[in-house]
Scaffold this motif. Structure first.
Motif, PDB file in Angstrom:
ATOM      1  N   TRP A  32       1.115  -1.195   0.282  1.00  0.00           N
ATOM      2  CA  TRP A  32      -0.100  -0.190   0.177  1.00  0.00           C
ATOM      3  C   TRP A  32       0.986   0.927   0.472  1.00  0.00           C
ATOM      4  CZ3 TRP A  32      -3.179  -2.232   4.307  1.00  0.00           C
ATOM      5  CH2 TRP A  32      -3.812  -3.414   4.076  1.00  0.00           C
ATOM      6  N   VAL A  33       0.251   2.350  -0.808  1.00  0.00           N
ATOM      7  CA  VAL A  33       0.714   3.623  -0.650  1.00  0.00           C
ATOM      8  C   VAL A  33       0.071   4.280   0.552  1.00  0.00           C
ATOM      9  CG1 VAL A  33       1.117   5.515  -1.448  1.00  0.00           C
ATOM     10  CG2 VAL A  33       0.354   3.710  -2.544  1.00  0.00           C
ATOM     11  N   LEU A  34       1.647   4.714   1.413  1.00  0.00           N
ATOM     12  CA  LEU A  34       1.503   5.504   2.339  1.00  0.00           C
ATOM     13  C   LEU A  34       1.666   7.306   2.622  1.00  0.00           C
ATOM     14  CD1 LEU A  34       4.549   4.703   4.823  1.00  0.00           C
ATOM     15  CD2 LEU A  34       2.837   4.439   5.593  1.00  0.00           C
ATOM     16  N   ASP A  35       0.232   8.090   3.439  1.00  0.00           N
ATOM     17  CA  ASP A  35      -0.410   8.723   2.574  1.00  0.00           C
ATOM     18  C   ASP A  35       0.450  10.044   3.138  1.00  0.00           C
ATOM     19  OD1 ASP A  35      -1.403  11.517   2.600  1.00  0.00           O
ATOM     20  OD2 ASP A  35      -2.896  11.081   4.123  1.00  0.00           O
ATOM     21  N   LEU A  36       1.841  11.199   1.713  1.00  0.00           N
ATOM     22  CA  LEU A  36       2.689  11.292   2.239  1.00  0.00           C
ATOM     23  C   LEU A  36       1.762  12.890   2.449  1.00  0.00           C
ATOM     24  CD1 LEU A  36       5.910  11.515   1.451  1.00  0.00           C
ATOM     25  CD2 LEU A  36       4.760   9.404   1.960  1.00  0.00           C
ATOM     26  N   SER A  37       0.534  13.279   2.528  1.00  0.00           N
ATOM     27  CA  SER A  37       0.219  14.448   2.084  1.00  0.00           C
ATOM     28  C   SER A  37      -0.248  14.587   4.129  1.00  0.00           C
ATOM     29  CB  SER A  37      -1.602  14.339   1.566  1.00  0.00           C
ATOM     30  OG  SER A  37      -2.200  14.077   2.515  1.00  0.00           O
TER      31      SER A  37
ATOM     32  N   PHE B 152      -7.477   6.991  -4.393  1.00  0.00           N
ATOM     33  CA  PHE B 152      -7.232   7.218  -3.427  1.00  0.00           C
ATOM     34  C   PHE B 152      -7.874   8.423  -2.232  1.00  0.00           C
ATOM     35  CE2 PHE B 152      -8.866  11.416  -5.231  1.00  0.00           C
ATOM     36  CZ  PHE B 152      -9.759  10.971  -6.193  1.00  0.00           C
ATOM     37  N   GLY B 153      -7.332   8.601  -1.408  1.00  0.00           N
ATOM     38  CA  GLY B 153      -7.596   8.952  -0.297  1.00  0.00           C
ATOM     39  C   GLY B 153      -7.080   9.887   0.960  1.00  0.00           C
ATOM     40  N   SER B 154      -7.155  10.247   1.695  1.00  0.00           N
ATOM     41  CA  SER B 154      -6.474  10.868   2.672  1.00  0.00           C
ATOM     42  C   SER B 154      -7.687  10.384   4.265  1.00  0.00           C
ATOM     43  CB  SER B 154      -5.818  11.966   2.734  1.00  0.00           C
ATOM     44  OG  SER B 154      -4.665  12.748   3.914  1.00  0.00           O
ATOM     45  N   THR B 155      -7.543   9.803   5.231  1.00  0.00           N
ATOM     46  CA  THR B 155      -7.818  10.309   6.076  1.00  0.00           C
ATOM     47  C   THR B 155      -7.851  11.847   7.187  1.00  0.00           C
ATOM     48  OG1 THR B 155      -6.295   8.526   7.637  1.00  0.00           O
ATOM     49  CG2 THR B 155      -7.726   7.743   7.145  1.00  0.00           C
ATOM     50  N   TYR B 156      -6.582  11.930   6.961  1.00  0.00           N
ATOM     51  CA  TYR B 156      -5.855  13.379   7.347  1.00  0.00           C
ATOM     52  C   TYR B 156      -6.918  14.507   6.949  1.00  0.00           C
ATOM     53  CZ  TYR B 156      -3.027  17.097   7.506  1.00  0.00           C
ATOM     54  OH  TYR B 156      -1.959  18.414   8.029  1.00  0.00           O
ATOM     55  N   LEU B 157      -6.753  14.359   5.521  1.00  0.00           N
ATOM     56  CA  LEU B 157      -7.460  15.240   4.660  1.00  0.00           C
ATOM     57  C   LEU B 157      -8.886  15.838   5.066  1.00  0.00           C
ATOM     58  CD1 LEU B 157      -5.176  15.681   1.585  1.00  0.00           C
ATOM     59  CD2 LEU B 157      -4.965  17.147   3.236  1.00  0.00           C
ATOM     60  N   GLY B 158      -9.201  14.666   5.436  1.00  0.00           N
ATOM     61  CA  GLY B 158     -11.625  14.821   5.796  1.00  0.00           C
ATOM     62  C   GLY B 158     -11.857  15.008   4.402  1.00  0.00           C
ATOM     63  N   SER B 159     -12.437  15.929   4.447  1.00  0.00           N
ATOM     64  CA  SER B 159     -13.039  16.444   3.659  1.00  0.00           C
ATOM     65  C   SER B 159     -12.632  17.368   2.609  1.00  0.00           C
ATOM     66  CB  SER B 159     -14.483  17.312   4.096  1.00  0.00           C
ATOM     67  OG  SER B 159     -14.042  18.930   4.949  1.00  0.00           O
ATOM     68  N   GLU B 160     -10.877  17.047   2.761  1.00  0.00           N
ATOM     69  CA  GLU B 160     -10.566  18.192   1.854  1.00  0.00           C
ATOM     70  C   GLU B 160      -9.935  17.301   0.602  1.00  0.00           C
ATOM     71  OE1 GLU B 160      -8.611  21.505   2.731  1.00  0.00           O
ATOM     72  OE2 GLU B 160      -9.849  21.914   4.671  1.00  0.00           O
ATOM     73  N   GLN B 161     -10.116  16.088   0.421  1.00  0.00           N
ATOM     74  CA  GLN B 161      -9.617  15.366  -0.439  1.00  0.00           C
ATOM     75  C   GLN B 161      -9.279  15.810  -1.432  1.00  0.00           C
ATOM     76  OE1 GLN B 161      -9.086  12.200   0.723  1.00  0.00           O
ATOM     77  NE2 GLN B 161     -10.065  12.870   2.592  1.00  0.00           N
TER      78      GLN B 161
ATOM     79  N   GLU C 205      -0.888  17.723  -2.767  1.00  0.00           N
ATOM     80  CA  GLU C 205      -0.185  17.619  -0.986  1.00  0.00           C
ATOM     81  C   GLU C 205       1.012  16.320  -1.023  1.00  0.00           C
ATOM     82  OE1 GLU C 205      -1.965  19.151   2.396  1.00  0.00           O
ATOM     83  OE2 GLU C 205      -2.685  21.020   0.531  1.00  0.00           O
ATOM     84  N   TYR C 206       0.419  15.562  -1.894  1.00  0.00           N
ATOM     85  CA  TYR C 206       1.204  14.271  -1.372  1.00  0.00           C
ATOM     86  C   TYR C 206       2.178  14.431  -2.627  1.00  0.00           C
ATOM     87  CZ  TYR C 206       3.150   9.831  -1.828  1.00  0.00           C
ATOM     88  OH  TYR C 206       4.274   8.204  -2.492  1.00  0.00           O
ATOM     89  N   THR C 207       2.786  15.149  -3.710  1.00  0.00           N
ATOM     90  CA  THR C 207       3.765  15.623  -3.956  1.00  0.00           C
ATOM     91  C   THR C 207       5.007  16.457  -3.046  1.00  0.00           C
ATOM     92  OG1 THR C 207       3.051  14.851  -5.792  1.00  0.00           O
ATOM     93  CG2 THR C 207       5.331  16.139  -6.698  1.00  0.00           C
ATOM     94  N   GLN C 208       3.812  17.750  -2.728  1.00  0.00           N
ATOM     95  CA  GLN C 208       4.809  18.812  -2.328  1.00  0.00           C
ATOM     96  C   GLN C 208       5.063  17.662  -0.733  1.00  0.00           C
ATOM     97  OE1 GLN C 208       1.266  21.258  -1.797  1.00  0.00           O
ATOM     98  NE2 GLN C 208       1.888  22.593  -2.787  1.00  0.00           N
ATOM     99  N   GLY C 209       4.358  17.073  -0.604  1.00  0.00           N
ATOM    100  CA  GLY C 209       4.932  16.369   0.880  1.00  0.00           C
ATOM    101  C   GLY C 209       6.537  15.178   0.493  1.00  0.00           C
ATOM    102  N   ILE C 210       7.158  14.942  -0.282  1.00  0.00           N
ATOM    103  CA  ILE C 210       8.036  14.254  -0.664  1.00  0.00           C
ATOM    104  C   ILE C 210       8.695  15.284  -0.403  1.00  0.00           C
ATOM    105  CG2 ILE C 210       8.953  13.242  -2.268  1.00  0.00           C
ATOM    106  CD1 ILE C 210       6.285  11.823  -3.307  1.00  0.00           C
ATOM    107  N   TYR C 211       8.634  16.279  -1.643  1.00  0.00           N
ATOM    108  CA  TYR C 211       9.925  17.901  -1.117  1.00  0.00           C
ATOM    109  C   TYR C 211      10.239  18.334   0.089  1.00  0.00           C
ATOM    110  CZ  TYR C 211       8.163  17.884  -6.502  1.00  0.00           C
ATOM    111  OH  TYR C 211       7.935  17.085  -7.999  1.00  0.00           O
TER     112      TYR C 211
END
Ligand code: DGJ
Length: 731
Positions: A439-444, A480-489, A495-501
């Protein structure tokens, strides 16, 4: 915010520089040594693109320029086209305002120019008088390299939040009778396959929506040949460009009814409407482009020079030759296996040993690809002496040491999956699909960013002797989806890509000298956004020298040889089954960053001797691979040969690679290649490398540059997989 404040003040000071003059345009030239982007403010204050191409001695000549376009048919070639006004084409910017309306009409406000050595930065502020949206267009013009990097900063100064439905980095209008588009597609072990077509009216889109591993199918780069039906190496006008973004991207090429071509490059807004609150700013990634009037060759040389000087982390620095454990051992190794590989690598003159996948996880040991990702502790059952023991052994043998991580991923069979299920990219109530059992980790999520930073950081702490990290990423995003982002999917992909950066920025502060390879199942993350932080790319999991000819030729159209990792592996090749001679495999790998990826014990004495020779000679000339200018002499996509050369900046030294990809009948004889980039007046001593018996009559002698560049160089390469490498030196 701080930046914008200064930006606003500085712009104010220059705002009076361009008055609205009836019937005339105010010109803003963005110039390099040989090229110019001519922007112009019309008296309706709209900023337009009037020219991108050769530099024009007096750009003011454009002041009275008439496009002849009737506004009844839409607006002219806007520098940053927006949805709204008379514009009816593909927008760079599409905004939805709080009142539900979609129109934006940007007009020129002010601009400033800053000179910083080789870089001239032009910042132009545009404003929408109704919604008060502001857009800063920033162009960095690299004088010597003839490259422009453009990006936009979108700022919401209106009362409520706005939605960015499209937010491209830039727009580039081109004008010609015909446009031939070259782009790159592919798949796993088949990356960067050159594709092309003559554009017809309407819009051609090249994009990726994969979230991660985005470049395994398409690459965010292109070449457009003007007034031509194909890409030509040495003649004709070519515009080449690339987007510096490692996430979903979109390039569009719209030929409108006026026959102009509008090239847009930017983040793909697929499922990514970006909400910008009052006072917030969104900065797009850079759109990098160059113009050449000497075909694809000069366009590549421009991009490569820029990349080596500015675009690649540690660009132009010579990176070590290496032995990687993957294809030689896969998951099946012990400490003893690694030590013997290190002995063999040292014996062959290689400079680094890289321990690939399989060294970690205790409770769910990583003995296959179905377990362990996420649990980054040494598997002491497999390596009881630990990593430091192996790394120190390598150092003791005079080798550097590198190690593999895949920090963005987690196997369901891992402690991490059990302790932090909320960190996995997922969508409530839907299956979280596995790919390569992971699985992919949520980098956002900033907590995940910290964790990923920690994986790299803790791995570095396993030994004081870690010089190199191979960073892998082996799957795309699904559901795709992020429990962290809630309603701001909608923010997830960006933000995943910004997270890597974010992670890479922190890592580079702490580990400025560590060599980091960007691998994503091979070439799944090959872009200039990643290369700001990574030293090199794992060009492809396909190590077959024959198919590498196609992958490396195309990769090198956009990316310089210094980033292109290329390894000699065993035959039959593990990916393609092809059997090629060891010399052919070495000759191919030596045109990038040379490495080996096999079990050296399986080489015969004779093969070892050839390996020693190839590695030794490569180390003597490899500065040409890392810093030289490329000249491509024959394309594998067009004929039976592939050939290229790298020439030193002073044109005194060069290395030439020639490969025969298809059997030639007996009548063919020697094959002439026109060398390029040499000084015609100099004499070069030519030495064939990597062989016992030369395949060119002229090897070992001195020849004039003009002779070599005009058909005098004609090695005999007749059988499939015949190849030859030559070193040229002049006093
Ligand atoms: C994919 C990479 O591209 C390979 O080189 C290797 O590192 C494997 N992953 C390891 O799982």
């Amino acid at each position: 915010m701080k930046y914008l404040k200064c930006f606003g003040l500085a712009l104010l000071a220059l705002a009076l520089a361009i008055p609205a003059t009836a019937g005339r345009r105010a010109i803003i030239p963005v110039e390099t040594e040989h090229t110019a982007l001519i922007l112009a403010v019309r008296n309706n204050r709209v900023l337009e693109t009037l020219h991108f191409g050769a530099r024009i001695a007096d750009p003011k000549a454009f002041e009275g320029f008439v496009t002849g376009l009737s506004e009844d048919n839409g607006s002219g070639p806007m520098a940053y086209p927006t949805t709204g006004g008379r514009y009816i084409g593909e927008p760079a910017l599409h905004v939805k305002y709080p009142d539900g309306y979609h129109n934006t009409e940007l007009v020129y406000d002010s601009h400033q120019v800053q000179v910083n050595g080789n870089i001239v930065t032009t910042k132009i502020l545009l404003k929408d008088p109704v919604t008060r949206l502001q857009v800063g267009l920033i162009y960095d013009a690299y004088q010597k390299e003839d490259v422009i990097c453009a990006h936009a900063e979108i700022r919401n100064v209106g009362a409520g939040p706005v939605q960015l439905l499209n937010y491209a980095s830039g727009s580039l209008y081109l004008e010609a009778d015909r446009y031939y588009l070259t782009h790159f597609h592919g798949g796993w072990a088949d990356e960067m396959q050159m594709d092309g077509e003559l554009l017809t009216h309407d819009t051609k889109v090249i994009e990726s929506r994969r979230g991660t591993q985005v470049t395994q199918c398409n690459n965010p780069s292109f070449l457009v040949s003007l007034n031509a039906d194909r890409l030509q190496e040495n003649v004709g006008e070519v515009v080449a460009g690339a987007l510096a973004w490692s996430g979903n991207f979109r390039l569009s090429f719209e030929m409108d009814e006026s026959n102009r071509l509008n090239v847009l490059a930017g983040i793909n807004s697929f499922a990514s409407t970006y909400e910008l609150d009052h006072g917030q700013i969104f900065a797009t990634p850079e759109f990098i482009y160059t113009y050449s009037d000497r075909g694809a060759g000069q366009a590549s040389r421009n991009l490569h020079a820029w990349a080596r000087n500015y675009g690649v982390y540690g660009g132009g620095q010579v990176n070590p030759t290496l032995l990687n454990s993957w294809e030689g051992a896969y998951f099946n190794f012990t400490t003893e296996t690694l030590l013997r590989m290190i002995d063999d690598a040292a014996g062959m003159g290689l400079e680094m040993f890289v321990l690939d996948d399989g060294w970690f996880a205790k409770d769910y040991p990583r003995n296959g690809d179905d377990a362990g990702l996420g649990d980054w502790e040494v598997n002491t059952a497999k390596l009881p002496e630990g990593i430091d023991y192996v790394a120190s052994y390598a150092h003791g043998k005079g080798l550097k040491f590198g190690i593999w991580i895949e920090p963005e991923m987690v196997n369901p069979q891992s402690n991490l999956a059990h302790t932090h299920p909320e960190w996995v990219v997922q969508s409530p109530g839907r299956e979280t699909y596995q790919s390569r059992n992971q699985w992919v980790l949520d980098l956002s999520n900033p907590a995940v960013q910290d964790f990923v930073f920690g994986i790299f950081d803790n791995t570095m702490k396993l030994s004081g002797n870690i010089d190199y990290i191979k960073w892998d990423c082996n799957r795309v995003v699904s559901n795709f989806g992020s429990t962290y982002l809630g309603s701001e999917q909608d923010r997830f992909f960006v933000e995943y890509t910004q997270g890597i950066y974010n992670v890479m920025r922190r890592l580079r502060e702490k580990y400025p000298d560590t060599i980091v390879q960007c691998c994503s199942s091979g070439g799944g993350r090959v872009d200039y956004g990643a290369l700001k932080y990574f030293n090199e790319i794992w060009t492809s999991d396909n190590t077959d020298a024959f198919t590498r000819a196609y992958i490396q030729y195309a990769t090198n159209l956009i990316y310089p040889a210094c980033v292109m990792a290329s390894h000699v592996s065993a035959v039959p090749n593990h990916q393609t089954g092809n059997v090629t001679p060891l010399k052919f495999r070495f000759d191919m790998a030596c045109s990038g960053r040379l490495g080996m990826e096999l079990q050296p014990r399986n080489l015969t004495e004779r093969e070892r001797a050839l390996a020693d020779r190839c590695i030794r000679s490569y180390k003597e000339y490899r500065d040409l691979v890392f810093t030289g200018d490329v000249y491509r002499l024959a394309s594998p996509y067009e004929g039976d040969y592939y050939a290229l050369m790298y020439v030193s900046q002073d044109r005194r030294r060069a290395v030439v690679y020639t490969y025969c990809l298809k059997y030639q009948n007996r009548a063919v004889g020697a094959h002439p290649f026109r060398l390029d980039g040499l000084d015609p007046a100099r004499r070069y001593r030519v030495t064939e490398l990597n062989v016992d018996r030369s395949c060119w009559w002229g090897s070992g002698y001195e020849h004039a540059g003009d002779f070599l560049m005009n058909g005098g160089f004609n090695p005999v390469l007749l059988k499939t997989f015949d190849s030859a490498v030559f070193y040229l030196e002049s006093d």
